[in-house]
Each structure stands twice: as structure tokens, then as C-alpha cells.
Scaffold this active site. Structure first.
Site, short mmCIF file in Angstrom:
data_model
loop_
_atom_site.label_atom_id
_atom_site.label_comp_id
_atom_site.label_asym_id
_atom_site.label_seq_id
_atom_site.Cartn_x
_atom_site.Cartn_y
_atom_site.Cartn_z
N HIS A 1 0.84 -1.22 0.00
CA HIS A 1 0.00 0.00 0.00
C HIS A 1 0.87 1.26 0.00
O HIS A 1 0.68 2.17 0.80
CB HIS A 1 -0.96 -0.02 1.20
CG HIS A 1 -1.95 -1.14 1.13
ND1 HIS A 1 -3.25 -0.95 0.68
CD2 HIS A 1 -1.85 -2.45 1.40
CE1 HIS A 1 -3.89 -2.12 0.70
NE2 HIS A 1 -3.06 -3.05 1.13
N TYR B 1 4.37 -4.87 9.90
CA TYR B 1 4.16 -3.43 9.73
C TYR B 1 5.26 -2.66 10.47
O TYR B 1 5.73 -1.63 10.01
CB TYR B 1 2.77 -3.00 10.23
CG TYR B 1 1.61 -3.47 9.35
CD1 TYR B 1 1.64 -4.71 8.72
CD2 TYR B 1 0.48 -2.69 9.16
CE1 TYR B 1 0.59 -5.15 7.92
CE2 TYR B 1 -0.58 -3.11 8.36
CZ TYR B 1 -0.52 -4.34 7.75
OH TYR B 1 -1.56 -4.77 6.96
#
Ligand code: HEM
Length: 309
Positions: free
Chosen positions: A29, A298
Site C-alpha cells: 500500500h 508493519y
């Protein structure tokens, strides 16, 4: 990378191999933009959870919309995952995140399967033959992954970040004031309705149109999403995001998110982290193993991009 390399590091390294390493960008993303928003709860969730933002009072939120690729140059005219990450600002000064994609179910159920999947995709990239033989081999061994790939293959090109639905996919556990626990799944429904571009419109679009389109749309007024939650039956799987729950499970309308404008400082917000395990009292992780992997992956991505790698 060796067999002793921790699994989340292997995952992120393999993701970089797939989409390339783009210094300073998220490893998935990569291209996105952040917007200001207000979330107004209906109060319907209050009997199931003590979560502060789901009671009665509106809260501020920041939303990051994104194209799913780890390559920031990926065109928006190519079908694929689009993301909506929401950070709710809570009255006590903390925050909680809710992250969705425009897929009805996830590709795999476990961290090992995710690593095997990205390795298969990387092997196909290295082979360069275009026949996706390694992905086909993975799917033959993991039939429960097939429906998500079929959904991915059937995806259109959303006309706007505001015209597609986003699902959080994992089960989370709501806890109320009596300590009662209820497994739930979240979905954001666009109040504009689902709209994809037709082939002609795709051919005439700018390659990266989604952010500009959304900013321009906000000039005419807020864009809204309704947050729905499905209440699981105790027999429903909570540890497997490849499985959808039966369609007759009850749903409640939790609230409305009104997205109002661009954040003042995109660079500040681009540097932030939206994390599916950033929860708040009244919401627990379920026994789904993927959010814990995501938390590690992440963080690794965050550390690397923060160092400008
Ligand atoms: C379990 C396997 C998964 C892995 C390893 C993974 C990995 C990643 C990584 C490394 C990032 C970049 C994080 C950062 O630098 O801040 C990311 C971002 C993102 N992922 Fe995942 N992901 C997984 C599953 C999912 C699922 C199930 C969803 C959908 C609910 C999802 C939606 C997103 C979104 C929307 C972003 C962008 C968040 C933002 O705007 O900051 N991912 N993912």
C-alpha cells in the site's frame, strides 16, 4: 535470508523482492493519501463493547486511502487491492485503528501460508515465464485460498476511493461492561454505492487518478461510509480469514464516517503507522493468527521506511 531469519522478516524481505524496494515507502500500500474525518456512532454497538468511539459521541478520525501495491508507481487503472486505514482519536488521547481492503475474504489463513504464498509469487517473478506455475502449485496445495484469488481476479477498477467497500477481514472480539464477549467482523459500505469504471473510462483515465479524484470530490462536500458489523454465531470460525461467515448472520449499523478534507500535513501522516493490533479496551484480538504477524511486519516496514530505506 536464511531459514533462521524470523518469519516476519522473511515475509517483508520477500514482499520487497516482489514489488521492489522503494526507499521511504510502505512495503505494501505504498502510494496513498490521508484525509480528515468525523465518526459518529449510532450507539447500537454500546451493548456489545465498551470501546470509547462506539458509544454515542462523535470522534475525529484520520483516514489513509491507498493502492495495494508495494510499488508506488503502480497505476490505479490496474484492478487490485485498495486500502482504507482509519485511525480514531479517542477522548483519553489514545487512538485505535481499523484497516480494511476491498476484498471479501483474505488469501490465506496462517503466517506460514502467507510466507509460502509470497515466496511462490516471487518464484514466478524470477522465472519470468508468465505462467504463474508456482502460484498454481500453491493453490493446488491450499484450496481454501482459491475463493479469494477468484474474487481478486473478478475485481474491477473502482471509480473512486469513495465507491468501493472495505472489509477488515479478521474476526475481533468485542467485550461489554459485563465482560460478555462477541466475535465480530467489520465492513465499511460506501454511501455513494459501489461504482467501477467501464473499459472505456479506464482507457481514458490518468494512470494515478484516485487521489486527485477524491480531493476534487471532497470539494463538493463530505464523502461518507457506513460501518457495519456482523455478529458471529459461536460456531463461526474466528481464526481463518479465508472463510466468510454465513450470509444470514445478524449485522448492526455501528456508525457513519464523514470524510471532509485533506490533512494539513501529508508528510507527517505518511510517516505514521496504522496497525490492526492497535486496539482499545472493549475490543480484543481473536484467535486469528494473522494480525500478530501483521503487527510485526508493519513494524519492520515502518522501521525501514523511517530510516529512508
Ligand atoms: C497477513 C498478512 C499481511 C502482511 C504480511 C501485510 C503486510 C503489510 C505491510 C508490510 C504493510 C506496510 C505497513 C507500513 O509500513 O506501515 C501493509 C500495509 C497495509 N495492509 Fe497489510 N499485510 C497483511 C494482511 C493484510 C490484510 C488482511 C489487510 C486487510 C484488512 C491488509 C491491509 C493493509 C492496508 C490497508 C495497508 C496500508 C495501511 C496504511 O495506509 O498505513 N493487510 N501490509
Amino acid at each position: 535470508m536464511t531459514a533462521e531469519t524470523p518469519l516476519p522478516v522473511q515475509v517483508v524481505d520477500t514482499m520487497e523482492h516482489l514489488d521492489g524496494r522503494h526507499p521511504g515507502y510502505r512495503r505494501a500500500h505504498a502510494r496513498g493519501a490521508c484525509f480528515t474525518a468525523t465518526f459518529t456512532p449510532t450507539g447500537e454497538a454500546a451493548k456489545y463493547t465498551t470501546a470509547a468511539h462506539l458509544q454515542g459521541e462523535p470522534v475525529s478520525a484520520t483516514v489513509r486511502f491507498s493502492n495495494g501495491s508495494g510499488n508506488p508507481a503502480m497505476p490505479d487503472t490496474v484492478p487490485g487491492g485498495r486500502g482504507m486505514a482509519t485511525k480514531f482519536q479517542l477522548p483519553d488521547g489514545t487512538s485505535t485503528d481499523l484497516i480494511g481492503v476491498n476484498l471479501p475474504r483474505f488469501l490465506v489463513a496462517t503466517p506460514d501460508e502467507f510466507l509460502a504464498l509470497v515466496k511462490a509469487l516471487a518464484a514466478d517473478k524470477d522465472a519470468g515465464t508468465g505462467d504463474q506455475a508456482n502460484l498454481q502449485g500453491f493453490l493446488a496445495q491450499h484450496p481454501s485460498s482459491v475463493p479469494a484469488f477468484q474474487a481478486l481476479g473478478a475485481m474491477g477498477v473502482p471509480a473512486s476511493f469513495g465507491t468501493t467497500g472495505y472489509q477488515a477481514l479478521h474476526a475481533f472480539t468485542w467485550v461489554n461492561g459485563d465482560g460478555d464477549r462477541q466475535a465480530v467482523r467489520y465492513r465499511w459500505a460506501p454511501d455513494l454505492g459501489e461504482q467501477n469504471l467501464d473499459a472505456d473510462a479506464v482507457a481514458h483515465s490518468e494512470l494515478q487518478f484516485l487521489i486527485d479524484e477524491f480531493v476534487e470530490r471532497l470539494g463538493a462536500g463530505p464523502v461518507t461510509f457506513t460501518l457495519h458489523v456482523t455478529l458471529a454465531d459461536p460456531s463461526d470460525p474466528t481464526n481463518d480469514a479465508t472463510q466468510v461467515w454465513p450470509a444470514d448472520r445478524p449485522e448492526i449499523v455501528v456508525g457513519t464516517l464523514a470524510i471532509t478534507g485533506e490533512v494539513d500535513d501529508q508528510d507527517h501522516w505518511a510517516a505514521q503507522i496504522f496497525d490492526p493490533t492497535n486496539l482499545t479496551p472493549g475490543i480484543d484480538l481473536s484467535d486469528d493468527p494473522l494480525p500478530r504477524l501483521r503487527n510485526s511486519a508493519y513494524s519492520i516496514s515502518y522501521e525501514r521506511r523511517s530510516r529512508g530505506e
